[in-house]
Design an enzyme around this catalytic site. Structure first.
Site, PDB file in Angstrom:
ATOM      1  N   HIS A   1      51.176  48.130  40.052  1.00 29.29           N
ATOM      2  CA  HIS A   1      51.912  46.909  39.678  1.00 29.29           C
ATOM      3  C   HIS A   1      53.420  47.169  39.690  1.00 29.29           C
ATOM      4  O   HIS A   1      54.201  46.353  40.178  1.00 29.29           O
ATOM      5  CB  HIS A   1      51.531  46.475  38.255  1.00 29.29           C
ATOM      6  CG  HIS A   1      50.194  45.799  38.125  1.00 29.29           C
ATOM      7  ND1 HIS A   1      49.869  44.665  38.837  1.00 29.29           N
ATOM      8  CD2 HIS A   1      49.121  46.071  37.343  1.00 29.29           C
ATOM      9  CE1 HIS A   1      48.640  44.273  38.494  1.00 29.29           C
ATOM     10  NE2 HIS A   1      48.157  45.118  37.599  1.00 29.29           N
TER      11      HIS A   1
ATOM     12  N   HIS B   1      46.948  52.625  38.100  1.00 33.00           N
ATOM     13  CA  HIS B   1      46.790  51.178  38.239  1.00 33.00           C
ATOM     14  C   HIS B   1      48.094  50.449  37.914  1.00 33.00           C
ATOM     15  O   HIS B   1      48.616  49.672  38.728  1.00 33.00           O
ATOM     16  CB  HIS B   1      45.661  50.696  37.306  1.00 33.00           C
ATOM     17  CG  HIS B   1      45.451  49.216  37.299  1.00 33.00           C
ATOM     18  ND1 HIS B   1      44.450  48.602  38.017  1.00 33.00           N
ATOM     19  CD2 HIS B   1      46.101  48.228  36.651  1.00 33.00           C
ATOM     20  CE1 HIS B   1      44.503  47.292  37.816  1.00 33.00           C
ATOM     21  NE2 HIS B   1      45.498  47.026  36.980  1.00 33.00           N
ATOM     22  N   GLU B   2      48.622  50.716  36.724  1.00 31.91           N
ATOM     23  CA  GLU B   2      49.860  50.038  36.317  1.00 31.91           C
ATOM     24  C   GLU B   2      51.021  50.477  37.211  1.00 31.91           C
ATOM     25  O   GLU B   2      51.925  49.689  37.496  1.00 31.91           O
ATOM     26  CB  GLU B   2      50.174  50.306  34.841  1.00 31.91           C
ATOM     27  CG  GLU B   2      49.058  49.941  33.849  1.00 31.91           C
ATOM     28  CD  GLU B   2      48.565  48.500  33.939  1.00 31.91           C
ATOM     29  OE1 GLU B   2      49.330  47.629  34.403  1.00 31.91           O
ATOM     30  OE2 GLU B   2      47.397  48.248  33.562  1.00 31.91           O
TER      31      GLU B   2
ATOM     32  N   GLU C   1      47.211  42.313  41.594  1.00 35.96           N
ATOM     33  CA  GLU C   1      46.066  43.197  41.353  1.00 35.96           C
ATOM     34  C   GLU C   1      45.641  43.910  42.629  1.00 35.96           C
ATOM     35  O   GLU C   1      45.045  44.990  42.561  1.00 35.96           O
ATOM     36  CB  GLU C   1      44.896  42.411  40.753  1.00 35.96           C
ATOM     37  CG  GLU C   1      45.157  41.863  39.343  1.00 35.96           C
ATOM     38  CD  GLU C   1      45.467  42.927  38.296  1.00 35.96           C
ATOM     39  OE1 GLU C   1      45.121  44.100  38.514  1.00 35.96           O
ATOM     40  OE2 GLU C   1      46.085  42.573  37.266  1.00 35.96           O
TER      41      GLU C   1
END
Lengths: 498, 498
Positions: free
Chosen positions: A267, A263-264, A293
């Site tokens: 980003h 997830h990160e 997101e």
């Protein structure tokens, strides 16, 4: 002052703004990662000074004059310089409406609130944190009023994270998502999927190694991106050349950390791939939290929980945790990682029920701003909505209203970004699949096609385009949550064989 | 402006100076600890902006006016405020003599030089670092000339780290030390002491636990002090409330890391114990590098290598490394930790030969400033002096001229602080022993008496007293290196039984 002089001055001013933000961001990052516990007051003094400087760097006649010259001559400017002047002018206009004292007081308040929240969560002590909720809501309402007294205060905050978004639109979007997703949740919640192995103890040193392998697989440039460990995973970026992601390791929840990394990492890829020419300007970073997101959740779920990705992940888990994964097949792993089941913690939620966690927070934020909810009835409201939307009982505030860091950090109106991001991501997938073999390339371990598509269609633009521009432009269609509902329906058919 | 108004303005200005230094220090700290490798250029931009701001915060008419009012009314000020005004005025006067461009260029140069040095050391590649040596010397010579064109350029730099110190005094001090120490080195170098066990492999996770235990034993407040890992151990402090020490773990050199922790812990205690009322002013931190090193080296050697301390350390090592230390007696450990033997690396050197490492660097710095040595003949000069003073051959630049970070960071004139600190520390011990049972309390595991003595006599003063004031005041006698020579002679008698 002629245009060239104005551009030169703009460059100097933006470099100072960059330096101020770099310093403040790093001090905050350090607070979460390394700083000694008792350093909060000393850090607060520094942040107050820097916040005041940051405000003055934006709100002053010199910058106003520079931007005036540039905007008067906008037709003679390059596309990037025109956009820089426009965006910075908009930021300046908005910032100058909020009195500096309010900005600094808010900085001090949230600096303190984050420390208090951190302890409150550890000690399951909502009462200590409660006063900060009311103070933060009150300050945000005042700030909204300063920014635009004609608009609803919560709408103004929503617009801070997703330009062009408001409760009217979100009510419609979330209404459609609720209607589409609730029947799915009901349908699959009772169906059994084996996932006992996900709770087996996995050595943390090995989990760290897994993080490194995943970042490498995702094509994240470690020369410009580090990984650290914090209570709550997040991504920070001081420029595209200095990006930091964090995760949290649990010895009995290897999937939790690994999907935080993915997830990160999403980003991080967004920031790492913004164009060089935008660095050290107001256009350098991602355009909105929703689009941000969309990238993180795209990698985490659409890619990260696909059969293609699991075919890469499975051998890694078998190698790093041979005992723990000896009796697990690739198909069992895929299905376990996609098991849909109402749960307590947003960051651990599956793709299907996740949106409900967001809608609960969105409903609560609306009520905090309307005054219908205050710190006094916040936990009971939280618990009531979890029962109503997800059918589960919240056993304590630690796993309830205290679970997220956003509110203590002063971010209200941020949560919808996650649901919007999920929906943007599904729409991007539909467009991407027309251009490239998405899952074929992931299955072969090649992320460059997917990364390249996103870099070209989204990442490189930074703030050159608004979210309402970049999403339709990338997807070739107006935004609609229907892609997400369709995507999830298909996915669950595959996972549950329904 | 009256005195009260001036004091109020002074507080505001000093808070900004504090914030600026906090930001810059943290950015540098981060560069050494966590930052991604490729972030140097982006960090350099921020540091340049902040260095310029830092300069402007000091050199401006507003501060000059405030200090003018205070110094005119110095008799009506409290002791602390009077000293604040005097010290800050002196800092300002010195800083304004150096043109801002020089300050910023030096900031950029050393920022870059540190990155290059780091790689050069890893790769044993002196050539890549060589040009920076000449540029740094040239800039420091220019800076010295700006500060005081009448004085010798190297003397000016020495004074930056130890107010009141110059080559004339140091030549005398080092002459006395050389004369006293060389016969001792010759006498003991050939005597055998068993120390094979110090090179046994010790688990690094356990070494980390040892660091925690040692910090606890030393009475270091972990609420305000963290420990991190870096190539080269150091201490940083943003205020007394936020102190950071670092160490480096080697699996086959447990004593290296543990004495780094005790050494940096000594620095940390100095900062942690400066008076609250001095915080956020120019008086907040330690008074000089010499006095700072007196604290670190006092804890590392005088305390840390005493029989009393070893009696606390021995059971810890036996517990944490039962296999590695099963055949070692406490006496053997004590003697091994005090074995005196010429060696290559300053930070690993024993108490006796350490001063020679410093004198070598001091001689080289003098020659770099006189032009007798440049980057072209620096390694050969280094190697020649190691042969001459310590009788050893330097096998490569990595373990030779590239071993320390100081020069790449722009610090020339710093090294003598270590030798001065060692000598100050021995003189402090002599005074301390008249007041308290130093080694009796350490043996019983009670650091509070020693810490309390140092806090009361040294630490709490911060910059309230100059080094030439605080050392004689604490010791009740004028500074002399004879205490150090006596202390070492006694110590070696005990260790070698001579």
């Amino acid at each position: 002052m002629n245009v060239n002089e104005a551009l030169e001055k703009l460059e100097q001013i933006e470099l100072k703004i960059y330096a101020n933000r770099h310093a403040m961001s790093l001090i905050n990052y350090d607070a979460y990662t390394r700083a000694p516990k008792g350093s909060g007051d000393a850090r607060g003094k520094t942040l107050s000074v820097l916040a005041e400087e940051g405000y003055k760097l934006m709100v002053n006649d010199a910058l106003r004059e520079v931007l005036g010259v540039l905007l008067e001559n906008r037709d003679s400017l390059s596309e990037v310089d025109r956009r820089r002047a426009e965006v910075l002018f908009e930021d300046l206009e908005k910032m100058q409406r909020i009195p500096m004292e309010e900005v600094i007081a808010f900085q001090e308040l949230t600096n303190k609130a984050q420390d208090v929240w951190h302890d409150a969560k550890v000690n399951n002590d909502y009462a200590s944190f409660a006063p900060y909720i009311d103070k933060i809501v009150a300050s945000l309402k005042r700030q909204s009023k300063y920014i635009d007294s004609d608009r609803d205060a919560y709408d103004v905050q929503l617009g801070e994270y997703e330009k062009g978004m408001d409760t009217k639109k979100l009510d419609a979007i979330f209404g459609e998502m609720k209607a589409g997703l609730r029947p799915l949740i009901e349908k699959v919640s009772s169906l059994p999927i084996r996932d006992d192995f996900l709770r087996r103890k996995c050595d943390i040193a090995k989990q760290r190694e897994l993080s490194d392998r995943l970042m490498s697989l995702m094509g994240i440039d470690r020369n410009h991106c580090t990984i650290d460990e914090t209570e709550h995973p997040f991504t920070d970026n001081f420029s595209k050349y200095d990006v930091r992601i964090t995760t949290h390791y649990y010895d009995d929840a290897v999937a939790s950390s690994l999907y935080s990394v993915v997830h990160e990492g999403g980003h991080a890829l967004y920031e790492l791939h913004t164009a060089d020419e935008l660095q050290y300007t107001c256009l350098a970073s991602g355009t909105s939290m929703g689009v941000h997101e969309s990238q993180s959740r795209f990698y985490e779920n659409i890619i990260g929980r696909s059969r293609a990705f699991v075919s890469r992940l499975y051998p890694m888990l078998r190698e790093l945790f041979p005992n723990e994964y000896s009796d697990v097949s690739e198909d069992e792993l895929y299905r376990a990682l996609n098991k849909a089941e109402p749960s307590l913690i947003r960051t651990e939620a599956d793709e299907l029920t996740y949106t409900m966690h967001i809608i609960i927070r969105y409903e609560i934020e609306k009520m905090l701003f309307s005054g219908e909810v205050t710190s006094a009835n916040l936990p009971e409201t939280w618990n009531r909505l979890y029962k109503e939307y997800l059918g589960i009982d919240v056993p304590d505030d630690k796993r309830g209203v205290l679970q997220d860091s956003h509110w203590s950090g002063g971010a209200m109106g941020y949560f919808p970004s996650y649901a919007l991001g999920s929906a943007y991501g599904a729409q991007m997938l539909a467009a991407m699949q027309k251009d490239i073999d998405v899952f074929g390339s992931i299955k072969s371990g090649d992320f460059s096609k997917v990364n390249g598509w996103l870099e070209n269609k989204i990442h490189r633009y930074g703030r050159m385009l608004d979210p309402t521009e970049v999403v339709p432009k990338a997807c070739g269609s107006e935004f609609s949550p229907k892609y997400y509902i369709e995507y999830l329906s298909e996915k669950l058919k595959d996972v549950y064989g329904i």
